[in-house]
Design an enzyme around this catalytic site. Structure first.
Site, PDB file in Angstrom:
ATOM      1  N   GLU A   7       0.887  -1.172   0.167  1.00  0.00           N
ATOM      2  CA  GLU A   7       0.061   0.125  -0.074  1.00  0.00           C
ATOM      3  C   GLU A   7       0.862   1.380  -0.094  1.00  0.00           C
ATOM      4  O   GLU A   7       1.800   1.271   0.546  1.00  0.00           O
ATOM      5  CB  GLU A   7      -0.823  -0.008   1.305  1.00  0.00           C
ATOM      6  CG  GLU A   7      -2.024  -1.059   1.006  1.00  0.00           C
ATOM      7  CD  GLU A   7      -3.260  -0.898   2.052  1.00  0.00           C
ATOM      8  OE1 GLU A   7      -4.349  -1.164   1.749  1.00  0.00           O
ATOM      9  OE2 GLU A   7      -2.808  -0.651   3.166  1.00  0.00           O
ATOM     10  N   CYS A  31       5.691  -6.402   7.237  1.00  0.00           N
ATOM     11  CA  CYS A  31       6.671  -6.075   8.319  1.00  0.00           C
ATOM     12  C   CYS A  31       6.882  -7.156   9.152  1.00  0.00           C
ATOM     13  O   CYS A  31       6.005  -7.811   9.681  1.00  0.00           O
ATOM     14  CB  CYS A  31       6.179  -4.838   8.997  1.00  0.00           C
ATOM     15  SG  CYS A  31       7.588  -4.039  10.108  1.00  0.00           S
ATOM     16  N   ASN A  53      -4.176   5.303  15.701  1.00  0.00           N
ATOM     17  CA  ASN A  53      -5.320   4.942  14.898  1.00  0.00           C
ATOM     18  C   ASN A  53      -5.846   3.663  15.032  1.00  0.00           C
ATOM     19  O   ASN A  53      -5.129   2.778  15.235  1.00  0.00           O
ATOM     20  CB  ASN A  53      -4.880   5.413  13.414  1.00  0.00           C
ATOM     21  CG  ASN A  53      -4.482   6.621  13.287  1.00  0.00           C
ATOM     22  OD1 ASN A  53      -5.211   7.583  13.164  1.00  0.00           O
ATOM     23  ND2 ASN A  53      -3.249   6.917  12.519  1.00  0.00           N
ATOM     24  N   CYS A  86      -1.506   6.684   9.923  1.00  0.00           N
ATOM     25  CA  CYS A  86      -0.332   5.915  10.490  1.00  0.00           C
ATOM     26  C   CYS A  86      -0.729   4.609  11.120  1.00  0.00           C
ATOM     27  O   CYS A  86      -1.766   4.504  11.930  1.00  0.00           O
ATOM     28  CB  CYS A  86       0.388   6.775  11.566  1.00  0.00           C
ATOM     29  SG  CYS A  86       1.065   8.286  10.728  1.00  0.00           S
TER      30      CYS A  86
END
Length: 350
Positions: free
Chosen positions: A96, A116, A294, A337
């Site tokens: 993304e 990740c 978030n 984020c």
């Protein structure tokens, strides 16, 4: 696990790699600049389009390496103008990338890895683990894609998308240099930022780079136990060691890194955590970037209240520490984020 070298073709090569390729093919060194301009300035889709190269060289390149391009799988636009793209790389791997426009700037948040391995507990990207590293050109292509979609020049680039840039260090630096080249993307070095979980060797190497790229370090807690819980991928890094590395970085470069701090209700927004953050940051040449965490459905974490965020900012300022609150962008399309993940469905707001 597929590697970038296997999947990215010529876009797995940095400038030195292009130089080695040109030399191996018996061509003169100036061909490197031509190829770089065609790949990342013009953005050609085939070697045949590189018209100032000889037909023989174009044939040799095509016979040696693939020239893959990105394909947009989904494109979403936020109510604030932010755009998020799920893109497929040449081998079908998806990442993304986010475009963040303002009247005078266009910032691209790009990915350095698919997935990740750091496993930060508040971040959607690490939930599925690491798929593979990206090649330099696969990172630069994200910048070009956003620029083309907005019809505007990209002014800022931040390696804050998927992945830990310093575990893919050489490819990331290669990408930054392609982005910085005035013959390709032409983004000023000080407008290119790399965000790391705080890998000490990476910070040390980054301080030695000749360009004035900008550093951001994800801190998220200055209490060792809390940080280890939130960021298991860097559990072995002691906070005093990280602080010493930041001191050395500032002394060597004269540049001010930022400390990213995602405020989580009841976890790292307490008085004890604030005291520890002030103790950690006081005397450092740093800027603290406060980020109300978030929402990520699987994490179970809630964001700190606006009041707590304001208290952190005020107390940091009173302690002589620069601090700001990051403006929220793109949360309604899971583009903020910590919300990036490799999926094509729309965000679930239930």
């Amino acid at each position: 696990m597929t590697t970038a070298n296997e999947a990215a073709g010529i876009k797995a090569l940095d400038r030195a790699g292009l130089g080695a390729l040109v030399e191996e093919l018996g061509e003169k060194r100036f061909r490197v600049g031509q190829i770089e301009r065609w790949l990342y300035g013009v953005g050609v889709g085939s070697f045949a389009e590189m018209t100032d190269l000889s037909a023989g060289l174009r044939e040799k390149l095509a016979g040696r390496l693939a020239l893959p391009s990105l394909r947009v799988v989904t494109r979403q636009e936020s109510s604030d103008g932010t755009r998020k793209y799920l893109v497929a790389l040449g081998d079908g791997t998806t990442v993304e990338v986010v475009g963040l426009p303002t009247p005078d700037r266009l910032t691209v948040c790009f990915s350095t890895q698919a997935g990740c391995a750091m496993g930060c507990s508040f971040c959607a990207t690490g939930l599925a683990g690491l798929t593979r590293d990206l090649g330099p050109g696969e990172m630069v292509d994200q910048i070009r894609l956003v620029a083309d979609d907005f019809g505007r020049r990209v002014t800022n680039a931040v390696a804050m998308g998927q992945g830990e840039p310093f575990t893919n260090y050489d490819a990331t630096l290669g990408a930054l240099r392609f982005m910085n080249n005035p013959d390709t993307i032409g983004i000023g070095a000080r407008h290119i930022t790399v965000s790391t979980c705080g890998l000490l060797n990476g910070i040390r190497k980054f301080a030695d780079e000749p360009e004035q790229f900008t550093l951001a370090v994800s801190l998220h807690s200055a209490v060792q136990k809390t940080r280890d819980r939130l960021m298991p991928g860097v559990r072995g890094i002691a906070l005093p060691d990280l602080r010493r590395e930041l001191v050395a970085y500032a002394e060597k470069t004269g540049r001010r890194p930022s400390l990213e701090y995602a405020l989580i209700a009841g976890v790292n927004d307490t008085a004890e955590e604030l005291t520890a953050l002030i103790r950690f940051a006081r005397g450092l040449l740093v800027h603290v970037n406060l980020i109300p965490v978030n929402p990520v459905r699987e994490s179970g974490f809630g964001r700190a209240t606006g009041e707590r965020v304001a208290v952190f900012q005020r107390e940091l300022h009173m302690s002589g520490i620069q601090a700001s609150v990051r403006a929220e962008r793109g949360a309604d399309i899971d583009a903020a984020c910590g919300q990036l993940r490799q999926r094509s469905e729309k965000p679930d707001k239930s």
